[in-house]
Design a protein around this motif. Structure first.
Motif, PDB file in Angstrom:
ATOM      1  N   LEU A 177       0.839  -1.189   0.000  1.00 32.23           N
ATOM      2  CA  LEU A 177       0.000   0.000   0.000  1.00 32.23           C
ATOM      3  C   LEU A 177       0.877   1.243   0.000  1.00 32.23           C
ATOM      4  CD1 LEU A 177      -2.831  -1.017   2.489  1.00 32.23           C
ATOM      5  CD2 LEU A 177      -2.833  -1.129  -0.018  1.00 32.23           C
ATOM      6  N   HIS A 178       0.496   2.205  -0.828  1.00 34.33           N
ATOM      7  CA  HIS A 178       1.271   3.436  -0.980  1.00 34.33           C
ATOM      8  C   HIS A 178       0.298   4.594  -1.117  1.00 34.33           C
ATOM      9  CE1 HIS A 178       4.055   6.434  -2.513  1.00 34.33           C
ATOM     10  NE2 HIS A 178       3.350   6.528  -3.624  1.00 34.33           N
ATOM     11  N   GLN A 179       0.516   5.663  -0.353  1.00 35.82           N
ATOM     12  CA  GLN A 179      -0.316   6.849  -0.501  1.00 35.82           C
ATOM     13  C   GLN A 179       0.299   7.736  -1.573  1.00 35.82           C
ATOM     14  OE1 GLN A 179      -1.221   9.034   3.054  1.00 35.82           O
ATOM     15  NE2 GLN A 179      -2.727  10.339   2.038  1.00 35.82           N
ATOM     16  N   CYS A 180      -0.382   7.803  -2.706  1.00 33.72           N
ATOM     17  CA  CYS A 180       0.173   8.551  -3.833  1.00 33.72           C
ATOM     18  C   CYS A 180      -0.125  10.034  -3.679  1.00 33.72           C
ATOM     19  CB  CYS A 180      -0.365   8.002  -5.152  1.00 33.72           C
ATOM     20  SG  CYS A 180      -2.128   8.205  -5.374  1.00 33.72           S
ATOM     21  N   VAL A 181       0.475  10.835  -4.543  1.00 32.87           N
ATOM     22  CA  VAL A 181       0.332  12.281  -4.468  1.00 32.87           C
ATOM     23  C   VAL A 181      -1.124  12.694  -4.632  1.00 32.87           C
ATOM     24  CG1 VAL A 181       0.984  14.444  -5.585  1.00 32.87           C
ATOM     25  CG2 VAL A 181       2.692  12.659  -5.262  1.00 32.87           C
ATOM     26  N   GLY A 182      -1.890  11.921  -5.402  1.00 33.43           N
ATOM     27  CA  GLY A 182      -3.298  12.243  -5.591  1.00 33.43           C
ATOM     28  C   GLY A 182      -4.136  12.084  -4.350  1.00 33.43           C
ATOM     29  N   GLY A 183      -3.628  11.361  -3.360  1.00 34.87           N
ATOM     30  CA  GLY A 183      -4.337  11.207  -2.095  1.00 34.87           C
ATOM     31  C   GLY A 183      -4.835   9.813  -1.809  1.00 34.87           C
ATOM     32  N   ALA A 184      -4.972   8.984  -2.825  1.00 35.22           N
ATOM     33  CA  ALA A 184      -5.486   7.630  -2.614  1.00 35.22           C
ATOM     34  C   ALA A 184      -4.394   6.705  -2.109  1.00 35.22           C
ATOM     35  CB  ALA A 184      -6.066   7.081  -3.912  1.00 35.22           C
ATOM     36  N   THR A 185      -4.803   5.702  -1.368  1.00 36.89           N
ATOM     37  CA  THR A 185      -3.900   4.635  -0.974  1.00 36.89           C
ATOM     38  C   THR A 185      -4.060   3.514  -2.004  1.00 36.89           C
ATOM     39  OG1 THR A 185      -4.076   5.184   1.365  1.00 36.89           O
ATOM     40  CG2 THR A 185      -3.281   2.980   0.816  1.00 36.89           C
ATOM     41  N   ILE A 186      -3.000   3.251  -2.729  1.00 35.97           N
ATOM     42  CA  ILE A 186      -3.072   2.315  -3.841  1.00 35.97           C
ATOM     43  C   ILE A 186      -2.064   1.189  -3.645  1.00 35.97           C
ATOM     44  CG2 ILE A 186      -3.795   4.135  -5.433  1.00 35.97           C
ATOM     45  CD1 ILE A 186      -0.929   4.065  -6.597  1.00 35.97           C
ATOM     46  N   GLU A 187      -2.266   0.116  -4.402  1.00 35.89           N
ATOM     47  CA  GLU A 187      -1.298  -0.967  -4.439  1.00 35.89           C
ATOM     48  C   GLU A 187      -0.203  -0.559  -5.422  1.00 35.89           C
ATOM     49  OE1 GLU A 187      -1.974  -5.625  -4.563  1.00 35.89           O
ATOM     50  OE2 GLU A 187      -2.065  -4.771  -6.572  1.00 35.89           O
TER      51      GLU A 187
END
Length: 289
Positions: A133-143
């Motif tokens: 899990l990674h919190q991207c710059v856009g704000g979502a927590t993504i795989e």
């Protein structure tokens, strides 16, 4: 990665954009927006920030790896995950191969088959962390995958939206796409500098983000409204199987194969699209399923 601006690029299409590749470049007018790749024969996956604020339904030019120039439109945007889907115009038939998808693990080697210009290097390196899990710059927590690049460029922005291939078994097996480049990390020692640490959203994350890659919604376009069945008279023959039952059973079977990892998600999406497309064409021609 994020923050790259459109630029006019004069490139030699006889070099890095030729061959049987599945990566593409996106343009508006003569300005290069960024990279992307064929996830299916109808859809290109890219990083949303590569589109430089273009609205949904905006038309873009697509340059395929063999140099062919075709048209498309921005059909879906996921701002939180920094991902976008571009639909290829229906009049274009893409015959280039679609990549197999795979899952990367920590310690694997990776490479980037796409480069923004002929004089640029092809990226390569190690997968620092597998799917996490990674919190991207856009704000979502993504795989996402955390990648270390062998090439210390300082600025990797031109590579945004390009595919990440896993290099398996010392290169003895055909490489498979494992992610899409979206971000570059900042140097921990100096926050004003960028590090050679990159982040890539996994293919699984992209497939989950866009319902256009799940063709079940296309069935609703041609399925008649549900009606309560009438109780048949005693002398009536048994009712026929529900309309489109065969195709729906095939879609369910493909989903099961995906869960069992018999086939990868990109291949399944393509097969499902082909099945429903054939069904729609048959219905339009007045045929029976």
């Amino acid at each position: 990665m994020r923050g790259d601006q459109p630029r006019v690029v004069e490139r030699d299409d006889g070099d890095s954009m030729t061959g049987a590749g599945y990566w593409v470049e996106l343009y508006q007018a003569q300005q290069r927006l960024g990279g992307g790749f064929l996830l299916t024969r109808r859809f290109v996956l890219t990083a949303l920030h590569c589109l430089s604020g273009l609205p949904s339904d905006a038309h873009v030019g697509i340059v395929l790896a063999d140099g062919q120039r075709i048209g498309g439109r921005v059909c879906r945007q996921d701002k939180d995950a920094d991902l976008a889907l571009v639909e290829i115009h229906a009049e274009h038939q893409v015959t280039l191969p679609i990549p197999a998808a795979d899952v990367a693990r920590g310690g694997d080697r990776w490479r980037g088959p796409y480069r923004p210009a002929a004089h640029e290097v092809h990226l390569s390196g190690n997968v620092s962390n597998g799917s996490a899990l990674h919190q991207c710059v856009g704000g979502a927590t993504i795989e996402a995958l955390q990648l270390t690049a062998d090439q210390v460029l300082g600025d990797y922005s031109g590579y945004s939206g390009g595919p990440v291939e896993g290099v398996l078994d010392g290169g003895s097996r055909q490489p498979a796409v494992v992610g899409i480049l979206i971000e570059q990390a900042q140097d921990r020692a100096d926050g004003t500098r960028a590090a050679n640490v990159l982040f890539a959203a996994t293919i699984g994350e992209a497939m989950r983000r866009f319902d256009h890659l799940d063709v079940a919604h296309l069935i609703d376009v041609i399925r008649p409204p549900r009606q309560e069945p009438e109780t048949p008279a005693d002398d009536e023959p048994p009712s026929r199987a529900p309309r489109f039952a065969g195709t729906e059973a095939l879609l369910l079977q493909l989903d099961e194969w995906g869960q069992r990892q018999i086939m990868d998600s990109a291949q399944i999406a393509e097969l499902k699209f082909m099945a429903v497309k054939a069904l729609i064409e048959n219905e339009a021609a007045g045929g029976s399923v």
